[in-house]
Scaffold this active site. Structure first.
Site, PDB file in Angstrom:
ATOM      1  N   LYS A  47       0.831  -1.213   0.000  1.00 52.03           N
ATOM      2  CA  LYS A  47       0.000   0.000   0.000  1.00 52.03           C
ATOM      3  C   LYS A  47       0.869   1.268   0.000  1.00 52.03           C
ATOM      4  CE  LYS A  47      -3.912  -2.222   2.288  1.00 52.03           C
ATOM      5  NZ  LYS A  47      -4.849  -2.111   3.429  1.00 52.03           N
ATOM      6  N   TYR A  79     -12.522  -1.711  -3.400  1.00 50.76           N
ATOM      7  CA  TYR A  79     -13.002  -1.844  -2.016  1.00 50.76           C
ATOM      8  C   TYR A  79     -14.522  -1.703  -1.907  1.00 50.76           C
ATOM      9  CZ  TYR A  79      -8.364  -2.013   0.141  1.00 50.76           C
ATOM     10  OH  TYR A  79      -7.109  -2.401   0.554  1.00 50.76           O
ATOM     11  N   PHE A 123     -15.265   3.872   7.674  1.00 57.15           N
ATOM     12  CA  PHE A 123     -13.895   4.243   7.293  1.00 57.15           C
ATOM     13  C   PHE A 123     -13.701   4.303   5.772  1.00 57.15           C
ATOM     14  CE2 PHE A 123     -13.913  -0.403   8.120  1.00 57.15           C
ATOM     15  CZ  PHE A 123     -13.484  -0.884   6.894  1.00 57.15           C
ATOM     16  N   ARG A 167      -2.363 -14.523   4.534  1.00 54.88           N
ATOM     17  CA  ARG A 167      -2.990 -13.779   5.636  1.00 54.88           C
ATOM     18  C   ARG A 167      -2.261 -14.048   6.954  1.00 54.88           C
ATOM     19  NH1 ARG A 167      -7.640 -11.080   4.228  1.00 54.88           N
ATOM     20  NH2 ARG A 167      -8.716 -11.302   6.216  1.00 54.88           N
ATOM     21  N   THR A 195      -5.536  -7.321  10.619  1.00 54.40           N
ATOM     22  CA  THR A 195      -5.723  -5.983  10.012  1.00 54.40           C
ATOM     23  C   THR A 195      -5.188  -4.897  10.937  1.00 54.40           C
ATOM     24  OG1 THR A 195      -7.736  -6.818   8.980  1.00 54.40           O
ATOM     25  CG2 THR A 195      -7.465  -4.430   9.023  1.00 54.40           C
ATOM     26  N   ARG A 252       2.581  -6.825   9.194  1.00 53.73           N
ATOM     27  CA  ARG A 252       1.891  -5.661   9.777  1.00 53.73           C
ATOM     28  C   ARG A 252       2.423  -5.336  11.168  1.00 53.73           C
ATOM     29  NH1 ARG A 252      -3.976  -7.513   7.498  1.00 53.73           N
ATOM     30  NH2 ARG A 252      -4.056  -6.192   5.645  1.00 53.73           N
ATOM     31  N   ASN A 305      -1.940   0.005   7.016  1.00 55.69           N
ATOM     32  CA  ASN A 305      -1.453  -1.302   7.490  1.00 55.69           C
ATOM     33  C   ASN A 305      -0.561  -2.016   6.465  1.00 55.69           C
ATOM     34  OD1 ASN A 305      -3.424  -2.033   5.713  1.00 55.69           O
ATOM     35  ND2 ASN A 305      -4.611  -3.269   7.142  1.00 55.69           N
ATOM     36  N   HIS A 362      -2.150  -5.414   1.679  1.00 50.64           N
ATOM     37  CA  HIS A 362      -3.462  -6.062   1.544  1.00 50.64           C
ATOM     38  C   HIS A 362      -3.245  -7.510   1.126  1.00 50.64           C
ATOM     39  CE1 HIS A 362      -7.585  -6.835   0.157  1.00 50.64           C
ATOM     40  NE2 HIS A 362      -7.023  -7.416  -0.892  1.00 50.64           N
ATOM     41  N   GLU A 421      -9.617  -9.992  -7.650  1.00 50.67           N
ATOM     42  CA  GLU A 421      -8.678  -8.912  -7.331  1.00 50.67           C
ATOM     43  C   GLU A 421      -7.461  -8.933  -8.262  1.00 50.67           C
ATOM     44  OE1 GLU A 421      -9.882  -8.544  -2.603  1.00 50.67           O
ATOM     45  OE2 GLU A 421      -7.837  -9.104  -3.142  1.00 50.67           O
TER      46      GLU A 421
HETATM   47  P1  CMP Z   1      -7.362  -4.433   3.830  1.00 48.83           P
HETATM   48  O1  CMP Z   1      -6.925  -5.781   4.277  1.00 48.83           O
HETATM   49  O2  CMP Z   1      -6.812  -3.901   2.580  1.00 48.83           O
HETATM   50  O3  CMP Z   1      -8.971  -4.386   3.756  1.00 48.83           O
HETATM   51  C1  CMP Z   1      -9.737  -3.228   3.967  1.00 48.83           C
HETATM   52  C2  CMP Z   1      -8.926  -2.093   4.490  1.00 48.83           C
HETATM   53  O4  CMP Z   1      -9.679  -1.097   5.159  1.00 48.83           O
HETATM   54  C3  CMP Z   1      -7.973  -2.601   5.569  1.00 48.83           C
HETATM   55  O5  CMP Z   1      -6.971  -3.390   5.018  1.00 48.83           O
HETATM   56  C4  CMP Z   1      -7.521  -1.289   6.202  1.00 48.83           C
HETATM   57  O6  CMP Z   1      -6.598  -0.573   5.396  1.00 48.83           O
HETATM   58  C5  CMP Z   1      -8.862  -0.553   6.211  1.00 48.83           C
HETATM   59  N1  CMP Z   1      -9.604  -0.772   7.468  1.00 48.83           N
HETATM   60  C6  CMP Z   1     -10.179  -1.899   7.906  1.00 48.83           C
HETATM   61  N2  CMP Z   1     -10.792  -1.714   9.087  1.00 48.83           N
HETATM   62  C7  CMP Z   1     -10.613  -0.424   9.407  1.00 48.83           C
HETATM   63  C8  CMP Z   1     -11.000   0.383  10.498  1.00 48.83           C
HETATM   64  N3  CMP Z   1     -11.708  -0.124  11.499  1.00 48.83           N
HETATM   65  N4  CMP Z   1     -10.642   1.669  10.492  1.00 48.83           N
HETATM   66  C9  CMP Z   1      -9.933   2.175   9.452  1.00 48.83           C
HETATM   67  N5  CMP Z   1      -9.513   1.453   8.379  1.00 48.83           N
HETATM   68  C10 CMP Z   1      -9.852   0.170   8.356  1.00 48.83           C
END
Ligand code: CMP
Length: 143
Positions: free
Chosen positions: A10, A50, A58, A86, A92, A103, A113, A116, A127
């Protein structure tokens, strides 16, 4: 198909100059890089990717973050790719991620984070095709 997944390094990963370190960790865990590029997502492309999160509070911040700079989508191959990737990246929320995960090592927040990873084989296929055309995948490795 249980041997493919999509990673995205990212914008925070790119800005922190961590592309090499993160790819080394991914390859050391046994993943093969099938296709890779650097792109700056448009708002439409990020919203499409997304879409599943569009009702989440968010969502707008996530789109702003994902379009804030270039990112590096990578199609990866390995047996049990989705689940193993994962595990490698961790939860996450980096404060909840296991020690040694990508992470835990590098991420600053639940949003920023670093990386992805697809959450199912079905989403991995979708994807990968969000970022790579069938022709690109075929040209590279006969996908
Ligand atoms: P990703 O695994 O790419 O999937 C969705 C993304 O949304 C996640 O990683 C984070 O970058 C973001 N995300 C998920 N949960 C939250 C949250 N509670 N607050 C802010 N960002 C979030």
């Amino acid at each position: 198909m249980n041997n493919k997944t999509l990673a995205i390094l990212k914008p925070d990963c790119v800005k922190k100059n961590l592309i090499g370190k993160v790819i080394t960790q991914i390859q050391s865990a046994g993943f093969k890089v099938s296709a890779l590029k650097m792109v700056k997502l448009t708002e439409d492309s990020a919203k499409g990717f997304y879409e599943i999160h569009k009702e989440r509070p968010f969502f707008n911040d996530l789109i702003a973050y994902m379009t804030s700079g270039p990112c590096v989508p990578i199609a990866l191959e390995k047996e049990n790719a989705v689940e193993d990737f994962r595990k490698l990246i961790g939860a996450t929320d980096p404060t909840k991620a296991a020690e040694g995960t990508i992470r835990k090592l590098y991420a600053d927040s639940i949003q920023e984070n670093i990386v992805h990873g697809s959450d199912s084989d079905e989403n991995a296929a979708k994807e990968i095709l969000h970022f790579f055309s069938r022709k690109e995948l075929l040209d590279i490795n006969g996908f």
